[in-house]
Design a protein around this motif. Structure first.
Motif, mmCIF file in Angstrom:
data_model
loop_
_atom_site.group_PDB
_atom_site.id
_atom_site.type_symbol
_atom_site.label_atom_id
_atom_site.label_comp_id
_atom_site.label_asym_id
_atom_site.label_seq_id
_atom_site.Cartn_x
_atom_site.Cartn_y
_atom_site.Cartn_z
ATOM 1 N N VAL A 1 8.278 -7.910 -5.249
ATOM 2 C CA VAL A 1 6.932 -7.426 -4.913
ATOM 3 C C VAL A 1 6.807 -7.323 -3.394
ATOM 4 O O VAL A 1 7.086 -8.284 -2.678
ATOM 5 C CB VAL A 1 5.859 -8.385 -5.469
ATOM 6 N N ASN A 2 6.391 -6.165 -2.931
ATOM 7 C CA ASN A 2 6.230 -5.940 -1.489
ATOM 8 C C ASN A 2 4.816 -6.210 -0.985
ATOM 9 O O ASN A 2 4.628 -6.653 0.144
ATOM 10 C CB ASN A 2 6.593 -4.494 -1.132
ATOM 11 N N TYR A 3 3.811 -5.902 -1.811
ATOM 12 C CA TYR A 3 2.426 -5.959 -1.344
ATOM 13 C C TYR A 3 1.824 -7.356 -1.491
ATOM 14 O O TYR A 3 1.934 -7.966 -2.559
ATOM 15 C CB TYR A 3 1.562 -4.966 -2.132
ATOM 16 N N PRO A 4 1.190 -7.867 -0.450
ATOM 17 C CA PRO A 4 0.493 -9.156 -0.540
ATOM 18 C C PRO A 4 -0.734 -9.044 -1.443
ATOM 19 O O PRO A 4 -1.149 -7.947 -1.837
ATOM 20 C CB PRO A 4 0.086 -9.436 0.911
ATOM 21 N N GLY A 5 -1.336 -10.195 -1.733
ATOM 22 C CA GLY A 5 -2.544 -10.217 -2.552
ATOM 23 C C GLY A 5 -3.795 -9.952 -1.735
ATOM 24 O O GLY A 5 -3.732 -9.609 -0.545
#
Length: 274
Positions: free
Chosen positions: A247-251
């Protein structure tokens, strides 16, 4: 007459007190004496940080790492493939009120973002890559733009400590103490670096062609690092390689560190670590 003369000093004193009170309150532009006075307890702090609008949580995490506090994200974190998002009028209105607008050139709505920015907002193109050296370079750049260089430096120090720990933990999980052979999607090569592995091949962002399939399978990789946001399914079927979702995108909290923690956990699991 004696009574009238006796009231004059009192009136003068009252007038002086009113003038002092007025001067102490300042004016609406913040140019009065109160401009340098501390705010009363419980009062909201004066706006000293820039308003930053970002297209996704990825740019948002970079902005937050650089010291930005007022950050608005356009694309909801729930959107699995951010480039598919179509900005709403309210999104574009928020852009027009920003001091800085962060975007990535590969995002198809970048043109709309540029049009909505207006003359006030400074458009900043961000290199979205979780490679640690590239991340720190972007954080430095943004910290200089925002005037938050000290906060950026502090974040980088914490990041280096955490990254070194995760890198050590993943390498401790190498099967037989040997670096695994890895094939990775082009946007997840940073995870191979986190594992201390040099990729023997890359693929994407397009689906793997039959010729690529044969070529990559011949490398006999132990792991295939797949981009969770652009997955095309099983990349090397029948190769025996374990596919790892990265997963590349943060929360929504715009914290970049959990991205690395999650990748480290997935890598260790794929290598058989408990």
């Amino acid at each position: 007459m004696a009574r009238t003369r006796g009231r004059i000093p009192s009136l003068l004193a009252l007038s002086a007190a009113v003038l002092l009170t007025t001067a102490g309150c300042g004016d609406d532009t913040g140019t009065g004496a109160a401009a340098d006075s501390p705010a009363p307890a419980g009062a909201p702090a004066a706006k000293t940080k820039p308003v930053v609008v970002v297209t996704t949580t990825w740019e948002g995490a970079f902005a937050r790492a650089a010291g930005a506090q007022d950050v608005k994200v356009i694309v909801p974190q729930s959107v699995h493939h951010a480039p598919d998002y179509d900005p709403k009028p309210s999104d574009l209105a928020a852009v027009a009120r920003a001091d800085f607008v962060l975007y990535a050139p590969f995002e198809p709505y970048a043109a709309k973002i540029k049009e909505a920015a207006g003359s006030k907002a400074k458009l900043v193109e961000v290199n979205l890559d979780n490679d640690p050296d590239k991340v720190k370079a972007e954080v430095d750049k943004l910290g200089a733009l925002f005037g938050t260089a000290d906060a950026a430096t502090q974040w980088k120090s914490g990041f280096d400590t955490e990254y070194a720990k995760l890198n050590k933990d993943v390498q401790a999980a190498w099967p037989g103490g040997k670096s695994p052979s890895v094939v990775t999607q082009v946007f997840t090569a940073w995870a191979a670096k986190l594992a201390g592995a040099t990729p023997v091949g890359t693929f994407g962002p397009e689906a793997v062609t039959p010729s690529q399939l044969a070529e990559l399978s011949a490398k006999k990789p132990a792991l295939v690092l797949d981009n969770a946001h652009m997955s095309t399914g099983t990349v090397l079927p029948d190769s025996g390689a374990k596919q790892v979702k990265i997963v590349n995108y943060p929360g929504e909290d715009l914290d970049l560190l959990p991205v690395y923690r999650n990748a480290a956990a997935e890598l260790k699991k794929a290598m058989g670590a408990p």
